[in-house]
Design an enzyme around this catalytic site. Sequence first.
Site, PDB file in Angstrom:
ATOM      1  N   HIS A   8      -9.543   2.822   0.834  1.00 53.78           N
ATOM      2  CA  HIS A   8      -8.106   2.561   0.751  1.00 53.78           C
ATOM      3  C   HIS A   8      -7.832   1.952  -0.621  1.00 53.78           C
ATOM      4  O   HIS A   8      -8.162   0.795  -0.881  1.00 53.78           O
ATOM      5  CB  HIS A   8      -7.685   1.614   1.865  1.00 53.78           C
ATOM      6  N   HIS A  27      -1.469   8.524   6.054  1.00 56.54           N
ATOM      7  CA  HIS A  27      -1.902   7.255   5.477  1.00 56.54           C
ATOM      8  C   HIS A  27      -3.264   6.881   6.063  1.00 56.54           C
ATOM      9  O   HIS A  27      -4.172   6.515   5.323  1.00 56.54           O
ATOM     10  CB  HIS A  27      -0.863   6.167   5.773  1.00 56.54           C
ATOM     11  N   CYS A  61       0.801  -1.230   0.000  1.00 56.86           N
ATOM     12  CA  CYS A  61       0.000   0.000   0.000  1.00 56.86           C
ATOM     13  C   CYS A  61       0.833   1.278   0.000  1.00 56.86           C
ATOM     14  O   CYS A  61       0.271   2.373  -0.050  1.00 56.86           O
ATOM     15  CB  CYS A  61      -0.959  -0.010   1.190  1.00 56.86           C
TER      16      CYS A  61
END
Length: 382
Positions: free
Chosen positions: A310, A273, A144
């Site tokens: 996400h 994040h 990610c």
Amino acid sequence: MTEVVVTGLGAVTCHGTGVGALLAAVAAGRAATPDKLADDAAYVGAPLIHAVPGPVGEDGRRRAGAFAATAAVEALRQAGLTGGGPGRGGLGRGGLGRVGVVLGTCLGDGVAGTGPDDVVYRVAATLGELLGRAGRNVSVSNACAAGGFAAGIAADLIRAGEADVVLTGGADAYSRVGWASMDRLGALDDVRCRPFDRDRRGTVLGEGAGVLVLESAAHAAGRGATVLARLLGDGWSCDAGHLTAPEPDGTQIVRAITGALGDNRAVGAVIPHATGTPHNDRVESVAVREVLGADAARTPLYSLKPLIGHTGGASAALAAIVAVDILRSGTVPANAPVENPDPECEVYLPQDGPTPLRLPRVLVNAYAFGGNNSSTLWGCAA
């Protein structure tokens, strides 16, 4: 050192195709309601997705590559470098020079329920085919954080004189294996993505792509391009303390942030994040406070994932696009409402309206499984 600038942006998200659709959702300041998975063969406890609507790659094949190509065409057009479209190649006027592609992805570009060995590499290759010419073509799969690492690698190619222009960013799409794996890890929230909320239980995954055109400042000036922003710095680290969790004290996250900031730790805003997972949000909060010190209490954070989910390898790229908009507008958007702020996450999350940007420096954080940490620092055009 060669200055690296941004001359084009492109995006595909659950809000539709185009940067404009993304920024309209950001301006609305509301959390998006995720869809229910349409895959009847996916047995997961939290069957939610922020899916890309419309015809882009809708058959489930080459979906991430289709997202990336669509975003790349938008970015190239804004940069004045193409008149073509996906599958057509064909760069228009504008003096492209030596070109490269550095694209991040978590899940690659296969069919929703399968995983051919080469699916990861196809996403970057799609953009190489779009350009219709040979050049550096790099696929980054640091989970990610891939989009953040990709931007740093792209900048290094430009600084080293190996490319004049690099298409960079990230793309990811639905994968049955990917969603099920995150569900088995207990990393998904069955309500919505709620970063820094005391009741958060995990993240909600989404589809999307973000692409930026990076150039050397000299190349952009030589062809009369409009500069949107600058990439001021990037920092990487790997704590490797756990397969899926960051170190509790955030030491290596701090290292990545300070690597991006250099000697000047003052920033105007942070796009964290902020996945909505309990441990990760808490550790990132600690790291941000450690780096910013007393300024942390007045430095606004803008959390993007409540609006788009996400998006894996695309998350840092889409955050960078929002960072560029913050720099150009001079304001930090209001966050989606945080109903029950977590007292262990002492961060400034303005929710009542846009907040003036005190300093023209926006930090973007991206973290990933395997302890991969990336931070990028973006500055205004002038």
